[in-house]
Design an enzyme around this catalytic site. Structure first.
Site: not given
Lengths: 294, 382, 382, 294
Positions: A20, A43, A97-98, A159, A209, A247
């Site tokens: 991602q 890294k 992040t979820e 979106y 919502e 969720h």
């Protein structure tokens, strides 16, 4: 600065070497964003899509002047990643992040408050200002520069609606996807003042919502402090009581947080409330005409 | 969201030092007889069905027994009984006690304030939903400091206890707070918190653990009594799965888009049955998985509504066509697909070539779905 | 400030999951022989004097024994020995191990930043005071979040460990942090933190517990090995008691005023011996208690410097005169008193009537004290 | 507002029914302070020296408009008393209580930062502005209204020096006793900006002591940001290294925090450093003359 991000935004991507992280680094760059650094411990020294990778956010900030972090690290490590960004002086963290436990989010939210770092998210699309910068994952294709602000608890539905605004020939100033988790760093009432003060925004689209009372609080705020026209849509009118609709944790409890209560609160606050998402663009155009902005 | 059975909740309470009755869980009449014969729990006992739904008292899921014979009769009657859709498999046996007062105590999240909220009432024993707001004390608890002394005094104020219960309250509140925080709970509820012989005792326990914290709590991973097999598969694949009353299957990505899709369907007279929410992703593999999962739920017609952000629509379309071939003929269903985003025209072409109705307008798509269902029903479909 | 002996610190480490050598504390040669004979600790052993001062290795307070006879000799030699003013009463016996690397790790308070500070160094085994600043990694730890992953990585960076030690570090750091917070420690120090057979082991433990948190930690109340009897009395009465090299006793209220008094005394050539700080109070009872405590320390002359805030000076003066009569003749000493504040003129009159030199000017008072000491010494006093 | 307290200050005394609480309630009132409420749980409804007692700070604030708390409650309960004051909307808490564990103070300090409540103390004399208000325990007799600001880590030594300023015919604008504990809510560098901005202060007397580095940090701040004359005194020049000079926790470590290092830092920052406390008043008068303020 438009709202939260603009052409001075210098993004560091935490978790840039993950799938991602890499995909959206490319997308943010295509959007025109200055993605100046990535962070993946161990890294440091690598490059991802031309972006230098560092071992720590502190290194990234010192070497690249990064000032906004977009966090993609897995949920078990997200709390510490945010603490690291905060300690390194980052003052805006977009957490994509979820599945971050809300107990962790409580710590993150209040630690951010204490140290002066704003959180967008978690589990959110992030922020985008077309023609300027994007910190997050909203698809580039839906945007077009303009003067409509969008603030939303949803992801793909946003979106859809942002795209609809583009399709009627309008454009967006800034779009903020707040995320729909139980604890979000920035809620409607935190975001609306930014649009109120933004000279580049003429009207705000609010996408809510069912569940929680964030829309009712937004209505209260709009009624008392917000001077620009608002067009709203609330998803979940047909959702049966007591069923968990995703969720994101949209649970209806005690008769509060229903679509009806949210719609009615927003209407009373002077917002135009769309029945269906595809009605939003036309209502936006109409409110703008009425306000003489178009 | 892991709802724990009463006995598991009480086991957590015990670990944190919240007093509970000394009970035993049994799964057969023989076990129940043993528990009483060995004196582990003394007669008379209360027998409580370990189901997750509320209203057990009125619904015959809590009964009493004073003799071994009575106990055998009660346990035999209760094991296997249906209670609000659950089958009773476990019973909790506890000594019957003389309850003085019944209080209410819980901690849950206050989303707006972004702090946990402790709720207390001097009138416990009934469901909180039925309590009047002015009977509920709401105490925000800041996660960085926990319960301060003045907050405990406020709870003490609504409980109006006398010693020794009044002395026990502070420790019990700390224990409940610690359980809430350390177990990553969404809810810890004691209802009723009873006064028995002057002491506080948690007569019931309702604990809900947050799913997202499972990486810290592998011990809760196996507790999934309340899921159907399909729900379990969906959970493993991180797809939200909800079963409603209708027959139309809905697959969408994102909670908001899923709900909006249901809203539009309902507007045109469609009755959604199973719906699957893929989350914010448009990962073609996940679309395929959801599609195959949906097939198992045997819907009359399926409405797939994907807004493509990252992935190109043609990629999603190809995956969908491939998945279609994996569905056995007997499970086939009409499909209306709406895929928006990058390369959406190409995506639609691919779908249509495979005989799948592909539209871009949400309203028109919903109408097509409802029409397809009508036709299927008219044609005598399942 | 409760400094714990090494073995007590290691016992805390063990409880929090920090690996330590499996040792035993002995208080006699017979006990030491038993420990080795029963195999509780296997030869060869290291024998460590349980004193609080540092530099034990160089000072002969850490020795080795390979045979039972050697052990007897070493233990007999060490028990009862003097080490930097402490008498050795306890020895810690541990198996002698092959130490790979020696690291340094500690957590203490950073007063300026108001957060705990973790200090780590790849060069342990010597006292931190002698380490170069650039060899020390300083990691602030916010009390609301604890050690974050990136902070652990920074420590890992200076330690440069290999598995398994590298895998053990995160847990060890969490354990040290928890010990620091939950035990109300002023300092937790592992020096050296050693690598033994590839694993991390705390070879030493220095733990200082905060006195002020004793209400939460009654378990530390009895550990007062490092106090003289007079210091113990002072502590109970909440009077700060410090023994310096000189003969002049100083009683003052407040740390700042006490230090300023010493500064002025020194300026005029006075050498302070015992000094007592009553804290910010001018409570006459506490003045009296300090006065009687001072008498026990047998000073050559006493300078009492009290700034009266709440209490009137005449009340303090009366208490002082009354206390004077309780001191046995043999313990008498010259007294110069300076009491400032409300009714100070009246206070001075009361003192002077009782034959006590009473002044109001600090400089003049200090000069009078130094003069009085000279006279006493010239007069052949003790 | 002068510095921290003024004639709008409305004090609530937490622990008013204890000996210290009662004694200093009387003294604060004699100073002219509006002591509007006391709090002792379980004693609500009582009166102490004419001051109404409430069961909680929230009650006291609601009924009396109290805006500053002075905390005398015993150390084991101080942390929770401060949290209570903060949650009740108090934005300045003077904590007189001594022997509060520093781990508790860390929680209090950062919680106060998060919620916007300033702490003076703990284990401190508090704040006084002669002719206006006093929140704390500094003896009333040492004061006289004037234009000298005083900020100090010490208790009685401060009284001594403030008294000396009065005796040479000068007066004080505001005097802040910060307390000498390892963790203080307000340090020199937090207090100095208040004096810098205060039009009623012409000069500041800084009273420090050995241990810690608060004076060195103050010197740095003075050098960079402070425009008014400073006269300083550092107690503990004769203290031997490594000895603990009082329960306030003045430990000398690693050669930092010595009287010499503090004195030299302050001198280099332009402060006049007194050798002995009794020299301070004359030096204050001299600096004021030089600055043309007197």
């Amino acid at each position: 600065m438009t709202v939260l991000v603009d052409s001075d935004t210098r993004v560091v991507v935490q978790g840039i070497t993950g799938h991602q992280g890499t995909v959206h680094t490319v997308q943010m760059k295509l959007f025109g964003t200055q993605v100046v650094a990535g962070v993946t411990p161990g890294k440091g020294g690598a490059q991802v899509e031309g972006v230098p990778v560092f071992n720590s956010v502190a290194d990234a900030v010192a070497k690249t002047g990064a000032n906004v972090s977009v966090i993609f690290v897995p949920a078990p490590f997200a709390r510490d990643a945010f603490v690291e960004a905060t300690d390194a002086g980052i003052r805006l963290a977009v957490i994509v992040t979820e599945h971050i436990p809300f107990h962790d989010m409580l710590t993150m939210f209040h630690y951010g408050r204490l140290r002066g770092t704003r959180i967008i998210g978690p589990n959110c699309p992030g922020v985008a200002a077309p023609g300027k910068a994007k910190a997050g994952i909203i698809p580039n294709v839906v945007f077009r520069p303009g003067r409509v602000g969008v603030v939303s608890r949803s992801g793909t539905l946003t979106y859809e609606i942002v795209n609809g605004i583009k399709e009627v020939g309008l454009g967006q100033s800034t779009c903020i996807g707040l995320g729909g988790d139980p604890v979000v760093g920035t809620s409607f009432v935190d975001a609306l003042p930014l649009f109120e003060q933004d000279p580049e925004t003429d009207l705000v689209v609010l996408v809510g919502e069912i569940g929680g009372t964030a829309e009712e609080e937004a209505a209260e705020y709009i009624h008392q402090h917000f001077s620009k026209p608002v067009v709203a849509y609330i998803a979940g009118r047909s959702a049966p009581e007591g069923k968990r609709m995703g969720h994101a944790g949209a649970i209806i409890a005690r008769g509060r947080g229903t679509a009806a209560s949210k719609r009615s609160a927003l209407m009373q606050a002077g917002a135009t409330v769309a029945d269906f998402p595809y009605d939003v663009p036309a209502l936006v155009a109409q409110r703008l005409r009425e306000a003489g902005n178009r | 969201m892991v709802k724990l059975a009463e006995w598991r909740g009480k086991e957590i309470f015990r670990r944190y030092g919240i007093p509970i009755p000394s009970g035993r869980v049994v799964r057969s009449a023989a076990e129940a007889a043993d528990v009483v014969r060995t004196g582990a729990v003394a007669l008379p006992v209360v027998v409580k069905a370990q189901v997750l739904a509320g209203g057990r008292g009125k619904g015959g899921a809590v009964r009493f027994a004073s003799t071994p014979d009575e106990l055998q009769a009660v346990v035999s009657a209760m094991l296997g009984m249906q209670f609000k859709g659950e089958t009773v498999k476990e019973l909790l046996l506890e000594p019957k006690v003389a309850v003085g007062r019944e209080l209410y105590l819980s901690i849950a999240l206050d989303r707006s304030a972004r702090v946990p909220l402790l709720i207390a009432s001097g009138q416990g024993g009934v469901e909180i939903e039925s309590m009047a707001d002015d009977q509920l004390l709401r105490v925000p608890v800041h996660p960085f400091v926990g319960l301060a002394a003045y907050e405990k005094l406020r709870v003490g104020g609504v409980f109006s206890l006398t010693p020794p219960a009044s002395k026990e309250l502070g420790g019990l509140l700390d224990a409940l707070w610690q359980a809430f925080q350390r177990e990553d709970a969404e809810l810890v509820e004691i209802n009723p918190l009873a006064v028995v012989d002057g002491h506080l005792v948690a007569l019931d326990a309702k604990v809900i653990i947050e799913d997202d914290a499972s990486f810290r709590h592998p011990e809760y991973a196996e507790i999934r009594d309340d899921r159907t097999p399909l729900e379990e598969i969906a959970r493993e694949k991180e797809i939200a799965f909800v079963q409603l009353d209708g027959d139309i299957g809905v697959i969408a990505n994102g909670a908001g888009l899923t709900m909006a899709t249901l809203d539009v369907l309902s507007q045109f007279g469609g009755k959604p049955g199973v719906f699957l929410d893929l989350g914010g992703t448009d990962d073609p593999n996940k679309v395929t998985e959801a599609f195959l999962l949906m097939a198992k739920a045997r819907p009359s017609v399926v409405f797939l509504n994907i807004f493509g952000g990252v992935t190109r629509c043609d990629t999603v379309a190809k995956g969908l066509v491939a998945a279609m071939t994996q569905v056995p003929d007997s499970d086939r269903f009409p499909l209306v697909a709406r895929i928006r985003g990058n390369n959406e025209d190409l995506g639609r072409q691919i779908l249509e070539s495979a005989g799948i109705t592909a539209l871009s307008d949400l309203k028109a798509s919903a109408q097509a779905v409802v029409e397809a269902e009508k036709q299927r029903k008219a044609g005598g479909g399942s």
